[in-house]
Design an enzyme around this catalytic site. Structure first.
Site, mmCIF file in Angstrom:
data_model
loop_
_atom_site.group_PDB
_atom_site.id
_atom_site.type_symbol
_atom_site.label_atom_id
_atom_site.label_comp_id
_atom_site.label_asym_id
_atom_site.label_seq_id
_atom_site.Cartn_x
_atom_site.Cartn_y
_atom_site.Cartn_z
ATOM 1 N N ASP A 124 58.148 89.336 74.551
ATOM 2 C CA ASP A 124 59.576 89.680 74.692
ATOM 3 C C ASP A 124 60.139 89.358 76.077
ATOM 4 O O ASP A 124 61.267 88.836 76.178
ATOM 5 C CB ASP A 124 59.811 91.166 74.374
ATOM 6 N N HIS B 198 52.644 91.476 69.509
ATOM 7 C CA HIS B 198 53.847 90.718 69.236
ATOM 8 C C HIS B 198 54.934 90.984 70.270
ATOM 9 O O HIS B 198 55.962 90.325 70.295
ATOM 10 C CB HIS B 198 54.328 91.158 67.842
ATOM 11 N N CYS B 199 54.712 91.982 71.146
ATOM 12 C CA CYS B 199 55.856 92.443 71.959
ATOM 13 C C CYS B 199 55.701 92.221 73.463
ATOM 14 O O CYS B 199 56.419 91.415 74.037
ATOM 15 C CB CYS B 199 56.090 93.933 71.716
ATOM 16 N N ILE B 200 54.766 92.966 74.057
ATOM 17 C CA ILE B 200 54.774 93.102 75.513
ATOM 18 C C ILE B 200 54.639 91.776 76.257
ATOM 19 O O ILE B 200 55.301 91.546 77.263
ATOM 20 C CB ILE B 200 53.652 94.078 75.986
#
Ligand SMILES: NC(=O)c1ccc[n+]([C@@H]2O[C@H](COP(=O)([O-])OP(=O)(O)OC[C@H]3O[C@@H](n4cnc5c(N)ncnc54)[C@H](O)[C@@H]3O)[C@@H](O)[C@H]2O)c1
Length: 436
Positions: A277, A272-274
């Site tokens: 974002d 969900h992040c790297i």
């Protein structure tokens, strides 16, 4: 007056808390506050999740089911989808998803929906903190006006702050309380009140000058990782062409005691992040007339990795006089990282789809993901027997789950493609075990 009252409630652990969003981030946070004797409501729009939580079944590797049940029994935690709870809440923390939309632009609809629910029930003296990773400016440009429209005066009747969540699901060394918290309030009073809350459960809290710094700090952390992973992935491509082992090169470089931080190649970015974002920052900067070149380059390199892995499998089979069309391939791991069952953005999904397109027959093992749908086709995880391994054309390691017996895989499979260096230290001929 509101500040003094709120600080008293926080320090006396009598403040009533609501955490909006009970996923990988919101649930462990809610549990941590409940452990510290706060009364916590976990609000979520997913009714199934709410029911499961109230029945004592957490869907997070970071929450012990037994502990959740103890907190439920003690009445210190409950899950709910009834947002009217917010009317009797002192502190609200928003931890809802921030994915990308179809056009690959930020989709902040979950943040907007959650913040609207909170703002609609605003009570003077409330503390509201956004934790979802988002573009710089969200707290002040998007949230603050919602509360302002309801008569809230920031720093006086409303304490509003951004504090990024930095949890690493499944990481048993660094849990919620061990990871320093960065807090940026809209005013110094907002920062003071928000930090006071986190200090009740987190060892180190750093106040920064405002929400934008806190929002940007989180994005910088993830851009840093994305760029360095891309560099490691590019090194893997370089090393293959030069016939050297990438891991050996990186580990040799990492012996330098300063100025170097090792990152390792992999099959692509997931979660969900790297991978997501940095796009939030790129998008925001594009609106400001600036193209973030590092972010785009890293994204392009990382996104090309699944295709590279497919090429590597095809080439390695070719060396063994086999072709992809008709090859039997066992995939080890479809989760985007070790030890978790999260398949969001997992590169394994793209790799499986591409291999299938080329005619390979696939099965997969993943102790954390019992079933997965790839391009509309439902696949069930299998127990891979010794015979399966002997008969496969290729064992493809995409996630280095601790449950996998890599020695057995190396001993039995005729060809192993290891995208995670999971087989390092296991003796095998170099043409039988291929690493990135
Ligand atoms: N998962 C991570 O490793 C991680 C780490 C740091 C930061 N973050 C960030 O934290 C945020 C949350 O991520 P997550 O992994 O916990 O997501 P998640 O999908 O696991 O959980 C989000 C939860 O929010 C709920 N939800 C959605 N809209 C809602 C609404 N309007 N009201 C109430 N609940 C709602 C969903 O049903 C879901 O249960 C994201 O911004 C993410 O980028 C995630």
């Amino acid at each position: 007056m509101h500040e003094t009252l709120m600080l008293e409630r926080i320090q006396g652990h009598t403040a009533r808390l609501a955490i909006v969003g009970q996923g990988y981030v919101g649930l462990p946070l809610a549990v941590e506050f409940a452990r510290a004797n706060f009364s916590v409501t976990g609000l979520d729009t997913n009714l199934e999740r709410v029911a499961a939580l109230n029945a004592g079944h957490p869907q997070s590797p970071d929450v012990d089911p037994e502990e959740l049940r103890t907190l439920l029994r003690a009445g210190r935690y409950r899950a709910s989808s009834d947002f009217s709870t917010l009317e009797n809440t002192d502190c609200v923390i928003i931890c809802v998803p921030t994915p990308l939309g179809k056009s690959k632009d930020p989709d902040i609809s979950f943040v907007v929906a959650a913040a609207e629910q909170v703002a609609a029930r605003f009570q003077p003296g409330q503390l509201v903190i956004l934790e979802s990773t988002t573009y710089p400016g969200t707290t002040e440009e998007l949230l603050l006006p919602m509360f302002g429209a309801r008569g809230a005066q920031v720093g006086a009747t409303l304490f509003l702050a951004f504090s990024p969540e930095r949890i690493d699901p499944g990481n048993s060394t660094f849990k919620v309380r061990d990871i320093p918290k960065v807090v940026g309030g809209v005013t110094p009073t907002c920062s003071r009140v928000a930090s006071a809350l986190y200090r009740q459960i987190i060892v180190k809290v750093l106040e920064v000058s405002g929400p934008k710094v806190a929002e940007l700090a989180k994005l910088y952390e993830n851009v840093f990782r994305n760029v360095n992973i891309a560099l490691a992935n590019e090194m893997a491509l370089v090393c293959r062409r030069l016939g050297v082992n990438t891991r050996e090169v990186i580990e040799a470089a990492a012996t330098k005691p300063f100025g170097f931080l090792p990152f390792y190649p992999g099959p692509g970015i997931g979660g969900h992040c790297i991978g997501i974002d940095p796009i939030y920052l790129a998008w925001k900067m594009r609106l400001n007339g600036y193209e973030t070149r590092f972010i785009h380059l890293a994204d392009a390199i990382n996104r090309a990795m699944p295709e590279y892995v497919v090429e590597l499998v095809g080439e390695s089979l070719n060396h063994r006089r086999r072709c992809l069309n008709g090859a039997r391939i066992v995939v080890f791991g479809v989760a985007y990282k070790r030890g978790v069952g999260d398949i969001r953005e997992s590169p394994a999904l793209e790799i499986i789809a591409r291999l299938r397109d080329k005619g390979a027959t696939l099965s997969y093992a993943d102790p954390h993901v019992p079933s997965v749908t790839v391009d509309g086709l439902a696949l069930q995880a299998t127990e891979v027997t010794d015979e399966d391994l002997r008969e496969t054309d290729c064992a493809l390691i995409l996630t280095d789950h601790p449950e996998f017996d890599f020695r057995r895989i190396v001993a039995l499979a005729p060809l192993v493609i290891d995208t995670r260096s999971a087989t390092r230290g296991i003796a095998a001929p170099a043409d039988r075990v291929i690493t990135l």
